[in-house]
Each structure stands twice: as structure tokens, then as C-alpha cells.
Design an enzyme around this catalytic site. Structure first.
Site, PDB file in Angstrom:
ATOM      1  N   LEU A 229      -3.481   7.292  -0.859  1.00  0.00           N
ATOM      2  CA  LEU A 229      -2.083   6.878  -0.874  1.00  0.00           C
ATOM      3  C   LEU A 229      -1.454   7.002  -2.251  1.00  0.00           C
ATOM      4  O   LEU A 229      -0.283   6.747  -2.420  1.00  0.00           O
ATOM      5  CB  LEU A 229      -1.974   5.421  -0.412  1.00  0.00           C
ATOM      6  CG  LEU A 229      -1.985   5.241   1.107  1.00  0.00           C
ATOM      7  CD1 LEU A 229      -2.064   3.773   1.462  1.00  0.00           C
ATOM      8  CD2 LEU A 229      -0.741   5.871   1.734  1.00  0.00           C
ATOM      9  N   ARG A 230      -2.267   7.424  -3.244  1.00  0.00           N
ATOM     10  CA  ARG A 230      -1.727   7.488  -4.598  1.00  0.00           C
ATOM     11  C   ARG A 230      -0.532   8.439  -4.656  1.00  0.00           C
ATOM     12  O   ARG A 230       0.466   8.159  -5.308  1.00  0.00           O
ATOM     13  CB  ARG A 230      -2.807   7.955  -5.580  1.00  0.00           C
ATOM     14  CG  ARG A 230      -2.530   7.463  -6.991  1.00  0.00           C
ATOM     15  CD  ARG A 230      -3.297   8.237  -8.031  1.00  0.00           C
ATOM     16  NE  ARG A 230      -4.720   8.373  -7.748  1.00  0.00           N
ATOM     17  CZ  ARG A 230      -5.656   7.563  -8.204  1.00  0.00           C
ATOM     18  NH1 ARG A 230      -5.308   6.545  -8.952  1.00  0.00           N
ATOM     19  NH2 ARG A 230      -6.916   7.757  -7.937  1.00  0.00           N
ATOM     20  N   ALA A 231      -0.644   9.542  -3.920  1.00  0.00           N
ATOM     21  CA  ALA A 231       0.429  10.539  -3.931  1.00  0.00           C
ATOM     22  C   ALA A 231       1.727   9.925  -3.421  1.00  0.00           C
ATOM     23  O   ALA A 231       2.794  10.136  -3.997  1.00  0.00           O
ATOM     24  CB  ALA A 231       0.033  11.732  -3.070  1.00  0.00           C
TER      25      ALA A 231
ATOM     26  N   VAL B  89       3.111   7.468  -6.094  1.00  0.00           N
ATOM     27  CA  VAL B  89       3.666   8.148  -7.263  1.00  0.00           C
ATOM     28  C   VAL B  89       4.966   8.854  -6.899  1.00  0.00           C
ATOM     29  O   VAL B  89       5.952   8.794  -7.640  1.00  0.00           O
ATOM     30  CB  VAL B  89       2.646   9.156  -7.839  1.00  0.00           C
ATOM     31  CG1 VAL B  89       3.291  10.020  -8.905  1.00  0.00           C
ATOM     32  CG2 VAL B  89       1.442   8.429  -8.413  1.00  0.00           C
TER      33      VAL B  89
END
Ligand SMILES: [Zn+2]
Length: 670
Positions: free
Chosen positions: A273-275, A278
């Protein structure tokens, strides 16, 4: 005198990525990839001048904010309302050779143990707090340090712990890394922890190039005058950053906009889920930067372009970039039904396009990858059946077979080279293998040996109760053993003796596997090939595994087998590299069936064995990869191995011992 940020020509993506992070450091930093001479560093260094100044507690080495001092500050506690002083935001540069102590700060273990005083010398993370931390050539930094930087950047805290003594302090900074991919890649695991990435290249437009030169001349002729002529522009940028920071907490990310963010991330098949986080943060920052209170589709588009490309790369041989069509399709599919389709290149905030934002539209983002070598052509090498037995002569390049996970080949003994993952080495990190009397300050205490050294002196030092009396001369520094990267120099037989096209495909596949392995172990690689009349240095030692792979793919094969020439060429390369980089130990990987042919009447095999013995005499560590195949085997590779003092492995023994690897290797060798 630094170059004004506003005066940088082109580099729009890079400037925008830096500005968005300046507005919202939570985005997680910027990684800039590009060849030498693209003004990457100039642009980063210019950023500090447009960042709003910071107010700090007078005398605090950790840059505490008087309005909200760090409760854990080692120079604290500070009283609320202590006088502050305002200074420009700092840009701290982290040199690639920096030690861990230099980065995180150092605890004086001698004073802690002998005087009971907790003395902490702040490092670069403390210096960068509330400013910018810049690492040029971040790809050459030890993985462990990159990890540490990314942790600190994500948590906003630096933590140092040595032998049970620890210090924690605030370290919130904008992390910027620049790198030239030709000098080696950053590991994918580290790559995707940078918030945004941008690829930069020198402008192609002659008018733009002329403007770069013109401004450079004007700057060099009169730096102060040049800076003065850009002062208004710089002040405007600084104001705009401050305004956007103030607006940021009020920007609304509607459910519709969030759906577009997640749809785009899903369309590009990114992990975790980092994408999404960010991209959402970057979209919000972009809205604030444009003076909007709500995130629009254009904000999502801009954010996705900067946040997603590096999250898709999973293989160092893949080409970077984001496909515009996929992006537009994902945005369109997730668009709320009642909205009229907005033009992708809309004027945004309605005002004049601000510097750094110009050209964020879709027109200038070509989707064709520009870097990287030949596209792989899978399958080409597998359809060779009929021509496999053709006489060995000039042939077109054979495509390599699929790579497999290679076993670790290593240089024997213990080296002292740059950190990596191949051969054993004395290191700053690793497992404790012993202790020595320290020659400088103690950085890694060997506790047991220190106690043993202190024990015999306790009576003489007047000890009566509990509590060991430790003196400076008792302290022992731990000796650590980690791993180093090496220079892996491949010497590949590309002659006709190597047999059928499918066999050559398997050989290339094996070398490709070793190259992939070298990339993961942070080695430098080089490639010498020999065929026909002579040997060729197909690739001088480089960090770029991609370049090596590209050379390998296009390597033509056939002709005579000048093995001796290949070995002599390798010896020359190694001699030069020993002078250039004496700490980096080399591993020679000779890929051959051991045969040698030359002009009629010459003793080609004898010459090769002489060259091999000379290499062994110079202390070269080597491995022979035996490529011989067929029902009748001569075992010449093994003979060569014995002259080289090297281990000889069969092609199919190169794979790491995994079931899949074994199956593939066997299939490749068949
Ligand atoms: Zn403080």
C-alpha cells in the site's frame, strides 16, 4: 555561491518532485536517476536557498524548535519559550564513504565505561534535522546505511545504541539521493522506499541547451550579479513553498479522488500500500502547491508519474518508465460518471505556470523507454533445432536461456574491500570474530575481552566492593567479519568450439545468471570474450550489470578458439584494476570447454596453460565453468582449472541448490 533554483533550465520533473517534498516531507524523499553532467547535484543544492528559514533553540546541536522542543533532545530538556534564533534551512551532504558513526552520531564508550558519562557526538542525521539530507551516488552507499537513512526519514527519529547505551533524537529531513544508473543500481527493496523518483536527461532541444550554456556563462562570470538577478524569483518560490505548507493541512482528498489514486496503483500492479499512500500524499501536496483546496484528477496524474515508475521495476534488466496509455485509461475508468472528461493538460490553478511546474502535462512524457540496452528477445535461442549442427562459422547472436539463481562463488581468504555480499571481509558490520586493542576511539566494544583485560588489575586498582574498575587500556575493540563485493571478471569463450546454438544459449543464460547474482552482491563486473583471431574486452569493469547483460545478448559467436589470448587479456585487465582499486579483490570466471585452437602448427593449448599458470602465480582467484557437452568429453576445462589453481564447475552445477534452480539448470544443460 550556489546556483539559483529558479535558474535551472529543464529538469521539470526533478524540480517538481523536490518542491512537493519541500511542501510535504511525508512523501518520503526523492531519488533522481540520470547520467553524469545533467546538473542533478546543482539542482539539489539549489533547493536549500528556497526553503523557508527555521527557528531553533539557541545552542541546541539538534535544531530543536523553541515552539515544540524535542522532549528526548540530548541537549535538553529545553524550557518552553526559550529564546530562538532564525537561520536558513540546511542542506547536509552525506559522503559515500561515511561511517555509520558519522551518520548517526557516536557515543563515547570510553567515557561511558570509565567515567559513567553519556557523551554523544551528533552525526549527519542531527545536522539535517528540519532541512535536507543529500546523498550523491546513493547507489554506491552501503545498503545498511541506506536502510538507516530511509528508516530515519520515515520515522523522523535517529536512534543510536552501543553496548546498552542509547540515544534517540528527532531527525526529520527531506531525503534526496542522486545516482547514475550506469554505475550500478540500487536494490529494488531500497528503491521503492524513496517516495518519488525521477529520471533526468540532458535537454535535447538545441534552444534549451543553448539557454543552459548561456546561464552557466552568466553565472560563472559574475556569481553575485547572477544571483541578484534571480533574487525575486527565488523569493517568490520560497513564499510559494511557505504558502503551500500552510495550505497543506486543509487540502481535501475526496472519495472520488482517492478512488482514482487506488485505481491507478492497481492498474500498474504495484506491491503493498506504500504506493497508494505516497501517490495520495504527493497529489495532496501538488494541490497545495497549485493553490487548490481539493485534489483534482490532474494532481493524481502528476503524483502517479512521480510515485509509481520505480515501484514497478522488479528486475534490474527491466526498463524504467510509466506507460501513459495505461495511466490515462486507469484515470478515465475511475472517473466519476457525471464529470465531463477534463483535458489532461488543463491550466490547473489558472495562473501563469509556476517554475518547476511547467510541462507536467502528458505531452512531454514519452512512454518509450530511453535507457537500457537491447530488449530481451525470449525464445529466439530455443528454435534452433535444424541449424544446431551447422559448421561453426560467423553466426548471428544467440539469445541467452532464462537466468536461474546462481550459487555463490567467492574469493578465498578474508579481504578488506567495500561492503557487499560475496567474499568474507573485515567489516564495520557482521559477526564478531575476535578483538584487538583499539587504535582510535572504541566504536564496537568487545565486552567479554574488556572484562577479561580489567580483571587482573582489580586489587591493584583498590577495588573493594562490587563494580568493576575499568581503565582506558582495558578496552577492546571487536573485530567484525562481514562480506565484501568483488570484481567479477568473466572470460567467455564465444568461439565455434562451444557447439550448437542451444548450447551457446545455455552458456549465455548461465553467465546472465551470474551477472544477476553479481548485481545482488554489489560486485563490479567486466567481460572479456575470445573468438576468431583475438580476445576483446567487451565490457571494461563497471557497476552496470545492465550494460554487461546487453553486451552478452548481442555477443556474436563462432570461429577459432584463442583461449590464451583471452586469459592474457584478462590478466591485463586485472593488473590495471589492482592499481585502480587495490582493496577490491577480483574473481576470474572462465567460461569455456577448455579447448584452444590457433594458427596451424602453433601449440594453442600449451600457450593457454602457460597463461593460466601466470594468472595463478599472480594470486588470481578463479573459477572455471566447464561448458563441454556431447557424448565424448575431453575434460580439458578441468585441466585448465588445475593450471589456474581454480575450482572447476560444470555448467549445471552453477545453480543454487533449489529444486526450481536445479530443474532449470538441468534443462538448460540438456
Ligand atoms: Zn534540543
Amino acid at each position: 555561491m550556489t546556483y539559483p533554483f529558479g535558474a535551472v533550465v529543464g529538469m521539470d520533473d526533478m524540480r517538481l518532485a523536490l518542491l512537493l517534498n519541500a511542501v510535504s516531507p511525508a512523501i518520503g524523499g526523492v531519488l533522481v536517476r540520470g547520467e553524469k553532467g545533467t546538473a542533478k547535484s546543482t539542482t539539489v543544492r539549489a533547493l536549500a536557498a528556497v526553503l523557508p528559514p527555521v527557528t531553533v533553540v539557541a545552542g541546541c546541536r539538534f535544531a530543536c524548535d523553541p515552539a515544540a522542543p524535542d522532549p528526548a533532545c540530548p541537549d535538553g530538556p529545553h524550557d518552553m519559550g526559550v529564546p530562538g534564533q532564525t537561520r536558513p534551512a540546511r542542506l547536509v551532504e552525506l559522503p559515500v564513504g561515511a561511517s555509520e558513526d558519522r551518520v548517526v552520531g557516536s557515543l563515547d564508550l570510553e567515557r561511558a565505561l570509565t567515567e559513567g558519562v553519556k557523551a554523544f557526538e551528533p552525526g549527519l542525521l542531527a545536522a539535517a534535522h528540519r532541512g535536507v539530507l543529500y546523498v550523491d551516488e546513493v547507489n554506491l552507499l552501503h545498503d545498511h546505511l541506506v536502510d538507516l537513512l530511509l528508516d530515519a526519514a520515515a520515522l523522523g527519529t535517529a536512534y543510536v545504541e552501543r553496548e546498552g547505551v542509547s540515544v534517540r533524537h528527532a531527525a526529520r529531513f527531506l531525503l534526496v539521493g542522486t545516482m547514475n544508473p550506469e554505475e550500478g543500481e540500487l536494490r529494488p527493496q531500497l528503491l521503492d522506499r524513496f517516495g518519488l523518483t525521477v529520471e533526468v536527461a540532458a535537454p535535447r532541444d538545441p534552444a534549451e541547451r543553448a539557454e543552459v550554456v548561456r546561464r552557466r556563462f552568466a553565472h560563472d562570470a559574475d556569481p553575485a550579479g547572477f544571483a541578484a538577478s534571480w533574487a525575486d524569483e527565488e523569493a517568490g518560490l520560497a513564499r510559494r513553498i511557505a504558502d503551500a505548507r500552510a495550505r497543506l493541512p486543509h487540502v481535501v482528498l475526496s472519495d472520488d479522488a482517492l478512488r482514482q489514486v487506488t485505481a491507478v496503483c492497481a492498474a500498474f500492479d504495484v506491491d503493498g500500500l506504500r504506493a497508494d499512500l505516497v501517490t495520495a500524499r504527493a497529489a495532496i501536496a501538488h494541490a497545495a502547491w497549485c493553490g487548490r483546496d481539493e485534489v483534482t484528477e490532474d494532481d493524481v496524474r502528476v503524483a502517479a508519474r512521480l510515485a509509481l515508475p520505480h515501484r514497478r521495476r522488479r528486475d534490474p534488466f527491466d526498463t524504467p518508465g510509466l506507460d501513459d496509455e495505461t495511466l490515462e485509461q486507469a484515470l478515465e475508468d475511475s472517473r466519476p460518471d457525471d464529470d465531463p472528461p477534463p483535458p489532461p493538460d488543463g491550466p490547473g490553478d489558472g495562473g501563469a505556470p509556476p517554475p518547476g511546474e511547467a510541462g507536467t502535462g502528458s505531452d512531454r512524457h514519452g512512454s518509450a523507454p530511453e535507457t537500457g540496452g537491447e530488449p530481451p528477445s525470449p525464445g529466439e535461442g530455443e528454435t534452433d533445432g535444424g541449424q544446431g549442427g551447422a559448421p561453426a562459422s560467423e553466426r548471428a547472436a544467440v539469445a541467452p536461456a532464462d537466468p536461474f539463481r546462481a550459487r555463490r562463488l567467492e574469493v578465498p581468504g578474508v579481504g578488506a574491500g567495500a561492503a557487499g555480499r560475496r567474499s568474507k571481509a573485515r567489516a564495520e558490520r557482521g559477526r564478531v570474530v575476535g578483538s584487538v586493542r583499539p587504535s582510535g576511539p572504541v566504536t564496537r566494544l568487545h565486552l567479554a575481552d574488556t572484562v577479561l583485560a580489567a580483571a587482573p588489575h582489580q586489587v591493584a586498582r583498590g577495588r573493594t566492593g562490587p563494580g568493576l574498575r575499568v581503565a582506558r587500556e582495558d578496552l577492546r575493540q571487536a573485530t567484525l567479519e562481514g562480506r565484501e563485493g568483488n570484481l567479477v571478471l568473466f572470460v567467455v569463450d564465444a568461439s565455434g568450439s562451444m557447439g550448437s546454438r542451444s548450447r551457446m544459449g545455455a552458456v549465455k543464460g548461465a553467465v546472465l545468471s551470474l551477472l544477476l547474482d553479481a548485481y545482488q552482491r554489489r560486485d563490479k563486473v567486466g567481460l572479456v570474450t575470445f573468438r576468431g583471431g583475438d580476445a576483446e574486452l567487451a565490457l571494461p569493469p563497471t557497476w552496470s550489470v545492465e550494460a554487461a547483460a546487453a553486451r552478452l545478448r548481442t555477443l556474436p559467436t563462432g570461429g577459432r578458439t584463442p583461449l590464451a589470448a583471452g586469459l592474457r587479456r584478462a590478466a591485463e585487465v586485472l593488473r590495471v584494476e589492482r592499481v585502480r582499486d587495490p582493496q577490491r579483490r577480483a574473481l576470474l570466471v572462465v567460461v569455456t570447454d577448455g579447448r584452444a585452437t590457433g594458427a596451424r602448427g602453433s601449440d594453442a593449448l600449451g600457450a593457454a596453460h602457460t597463461a593460466a599458470r601466470r594468472l595463478a602465480g599472480e594470486g588470481t582467484a578463479a573459477v572455471v565453468v566447464d561448458c563441454e557437452s556431447g557424448p565424448v568429453r575431453l575434460g580439458l576445462a578441468g585441466v585448465l582449472g588445475s593450471h589456474l589453481g581454480a575450482q572447476t564447475l560444470r555448467l549445471e552445477e552453477l545453480a543454487a541448490e533449489t529444486l526450481a534452480g536445479t530443474v532449470r539448470a538441468v534443462r538448460a544443460a540438456a
